[in-house]
Scaffold this motif. Structure first.
Motif, short mmCIF file in Angstrom:
data_model
loop_
_atom_site.label_atom_id
_atom_site.label_comp_id
_atom_site.label_asym_id
_atom_site.label_seq_id
_atom_site.Cartn_x
_atom_site.Cartn_y
_atom_site.Cartn_z
N ASP A 20 0.89 -1.19 0.04
CA ASP A 20 -0.02 0.03 -0.01
C ASP A 20 1.05 1.14 -0.09
OD1 ASP A 20 -2.34 1.54 -0.13
OD2 ASP A 20 -2.77 1.36 1.92
N LEU A 21 2.00 1.19 -0.87
CA LEU A 21 2.85 2.53 -0.88
C LEU A 21 2.82 3.01 -2.20
CD1 LEU A 21 5.99 1.05 1.20
CD2 LEU A 21 4.20 2.81 1.67
N ALA A 22 2.67 2.47 -3.11
CA ALA A 22 2.48 2.88 -4.51
C ALA A 22 1.42 3.99 -4.81
CB ALA A 22 1.98 1.68 -5.58
N GLY A 23 2.17 4.92 -5.47
CA GLY A 23 1.15 6.35 -5.41
C GLY A 23 1.34 7.14 -4.40
N ARG A 24 2.00 6.84 -3.27
CA ARG A 24 2.13 7.74 -2.09
C ARG A 24 3.23 8.55 -2.14
NH1 ARG A 24 -1.58 6.43 2.07
NH2 ARG A 24 -2.63 4.38 1.85
N THR A 25 3.36 9.48 -1.37
CA THR A 25 4.71 10.50 -1.45
C THR A 25 5.25 10.31 -0.29
OG1 THR A 25 3.28 11.95 -3.12
CG2 THR A 25 5.21 13.01 -1.82
N VAL A 26 6.73 10.18 -0.51
CA VAL A 26 7.73 10.29 0.72
C VAL A 26 8.78 11.16 0.44
CG1 VAL A 26 8.94 8.22 -0.71
CG2 VAL A 26 9.49 8.57 1.55
N VAL A 27 9.00 11.70 1.59
CA VAL A 27 10.05 12.60 1.77
C VAL A 27 11.22 12.01 2.31
CG1 VAL A 27 10.72 14.82 2.81
CG2 VAL A 27 8.45 14.82 1.84
N ILE A 28 12.64 11.98 1.81
CA ILE A 28 13.77 11.51 2.34
C ILE A 28 14.76 12.45 2.16
CG2 ILE A 28 15.29 9.54 1.93
CD1 ILE A 28 13.35 8.22 0.17
N THR A 29 15.23 12.67 3.48
CA THR A 29 16.33 13.53 3.79
C THR A 29 17.66 12.82 3.72
OG1 THR A 29 16.60 13.26 6.29
CG2 THR A 29 15.20 15.01 5.30
N GLY A 30 18.64 13.51 3.31
CA GLY A 30 19.98 12.79 3.24
C GLY A 30 20.05 12.01 1.77
N ALA A 31 19.17 12.41 0.74
CA ALA A 31 19.03 11.50 -0.34
C ALA A 31 19.76 11.59 -1.28
CB ALA A 31 17.48 11.74 -0.84
N ASN A 32 21.16 12.25 -1.17
CA ASN A 32 22.20 12.56 -2.14
C ASN A 32 22.94 11.35 -2.36
OD1 ASN A 32 22.80 13.27 0.64
ND2 ASN A 32 24.28 14.72 -0.51
N SER A 33 23.13 10.48 -1.36
CA SER A 33 23.99 9.54 -1.36
C SER A 33 23.85 8.26 -0.31
CB SER A 33 25.49 10.00 -1.13
OG SER A 33 25.67 10.64 0.31
N GLY A 34 24.51 7.45 -0.37
CA GLY A 34 24.49 6.44 0.52
C GLY A 34 23.12 5.62 0.62
N ARG A 55 21.47 19.17 1.38
CA ARG A 55 22.20 20.27 1.10
C ARG A 55 22.95 20.29 -0.09
NH1 ARG A 55 26.01 21.19 6.14
NH2 ARG A 55 26.34 18.87 5.90
N ARG A 56 23.48 19.03 -0.65
CA ARG A 56 24.32 19.21 -1.91
C ARG A 56 23.50 18.71 -3.12
NH1 ARG A 56 30.17 15.98 -0.40
NH2 ARG A 56 30.23 17.10 -2.58
N THR A 57 22.90 19.83 -3.50
CA THR A 57 21.86 19.62 -4.71
C THR A 57 22.71 18.86 -5.95
OG1 THR A 57 22.36 21.85 -5.20
CG2 THR A 57 20.34 21.30 -3.89
N ASP A 58 24.05 19.17 -6.05
CA ASP A 58 24.44 18.61 -7.29
C ASP A 58 24.53 16.90 -7.27
OD1 ASP A 58 26.14 18.46 -5.25
OD2 ASP A 58 27.97 18.45 -6.48
N LYS A 59 24.78 16.35 -6.07
CA LYS A 59 24.75 14.98 -5.95
C LYS A 59 23.18 14.46 -6.02
CE LYS A 59 28.76 13.92 -3.64
NZ LYS A 59 29.51 13.45 -2.34
N LEU A 60 22.37 15.41 -5.53
CA LEU A 60 20.88 14.90 -5.58
C LEU A 60 20.27 15.09 -6.85
CD1 LEU A 60 18.69 14.47 -3.26
CD2 LEU A 60 18.27 16.98 -3.11
N GLU A 61 20.82 15.88 -7.67
CA GLU A 61 20.44 16.03 -9.07
C GLU A 61 20.75 14.57 -9.76
OE1 GLU A 61 18.27 17.96 -10.61
OE2 GLU A 61 18.16 19.66 -9.02
N ALA A 62 22.01 14.07 -9.36
CA ALA A 62 22.53 12.82 -9.95
C ALA A 62 21.61 11.77 -9.57
CB ALA A 62 23.85 12.54 -9.56
N VAL A 63 20.95 11.74 -8.26
CA VAL A 63 20.27 10.56 -8.01
C VAL A 63 18.77 10.63 -8.58
CG1 VAL A 63 19.06 9.87 -5.96
CG2 VAL A 63 21.23 10.48 -5.49
N GLY A 64 18.19 11.98 -8.84
CA GLY A 64 17.13 12.25 -9.56
C GLY A 64 17.16 11.81 -10.99
#
Length: 264
Positions: A20-34, A55-64
């Motif tokens: 029951d997670l599909a379609g739901r929205t999750v916020v994840i901090t520290g999502a830029n690595s690891g 904080r480091r949006t360059d790495k975050l964009e790579a994950v995106g």
């Protein structure tokens, strides 16, 4: 920076639907690595709308970009978890984009590794600020916007139960995170918000890879893990999904140790 997803293909929208997670929205901090990046990609593959915060949006964009390549929905938002105003803006953007917040993974954290007698007080305070205050502020700013209830997972550690030399602020902060999960869920469960924590063992990431490539250091860590190995980041996706699942209504305030037996 190029991020290559190692998340198992078995993590599909069908599995997300079963939890029951599909379609739901999750916020994840520290999502830029690891761990944060692996969980973001894994939950995205399970059909969740993922908002990655760091904080480091360059790495975050790579994950995106990696999320987009696997067909997932990913929104990158820059924010410092110790700044409540920045977190509030990130949560507001999430609500504006996806209509609400269903789940939160408060994962951002840092460490300072040094003997306690030698560690600068500033370094000790910095770890506590990110690992405790940052987790608290993330949870609170999200909870204020979770009008229909939801679930949260706070990232603790096996070190919360079994302290290790030279890791004083990290050990203390992660023990505090586990207690924070207990406290917040007691306050918020009547509002439909469940809070749990996850406690991984030593996990291989880009940040600590150099440490684990040192055979003496690696051997010392593995010696304390009954399973006999370091964990991979993708191994945390299913445990986090399990804790986030709305189907676990009676699981509140718990710390789930995913540690190969290290905390036994």
């Amino acid at each position: 920076m190029v991020v290559t997803s190692t998340v198992p293909a078995e993590l599909s929208p069908a599995l997300g639907s079963a939890l029951d997670l599909a379609g739901r929205t999750v916020v994840i901090t520290g999502a830029n690595s690891g761990i944060g990046a692996a969980v973001a990609l894994g939950l995205g593959r399970m059909g969740m709308n993922v908002v990655g915060v760091a904080r480091r949006t360059d790495k975050l964009e790579a994950v995106g970009l990696a999320a987009k390549e696997q067909g997932s929905t990913f929104l990158a938002v820059g924010a410092d978890v110790t700044d409540e105003d920045q977190l509030a803006a990130a949560m507001d953007r999430t609500v504006e984009t996806f209509g609400g917040i269903d789940c939160v993974v408060a994962n951002a954290g840092i460490a300072a590794v040094q003997p306690a007698l030698d560690m600068p007080a500033e370094d000790f305070r910095s770890v506590l600020d990110v690992n405790i205050s940052g987790v608290f502020l993330t949870a609170r700013t999200a909870a204020r916007r979770m009008t229909g209830g939801g679930t949260m997972v706070l990232t603790s550690s096996s070190f919360a139960k079994r302290g290790f030399n030279d890791w004083a602020p990290y050990n203390a902060s992660k023990a505090a995170v586990s207690m924070l999960a207990q406290t917040l869920t007691q306050e918020w469960v009547a509002k439909g918000i469940r809070v749990n924590a996850i406690a991984p063992t030593a996990t291989l990431t880009d940040v600590n890879r150099a440490l684990f490539e040192n055979p003496d250091f690696s051997a010392g860590v593995v010696a304390g893990i009954p399973s006999g190995r370091i964990m991979q980041t993708e191994e945390l996706v299913l445990p986090v999904a399990f804790l986030l699942s709305p189907r676990n209504q009676m699981m509140i305030g718990q710390t789930l140790f995913v540690d190969g037996g290290q905390a036994l």
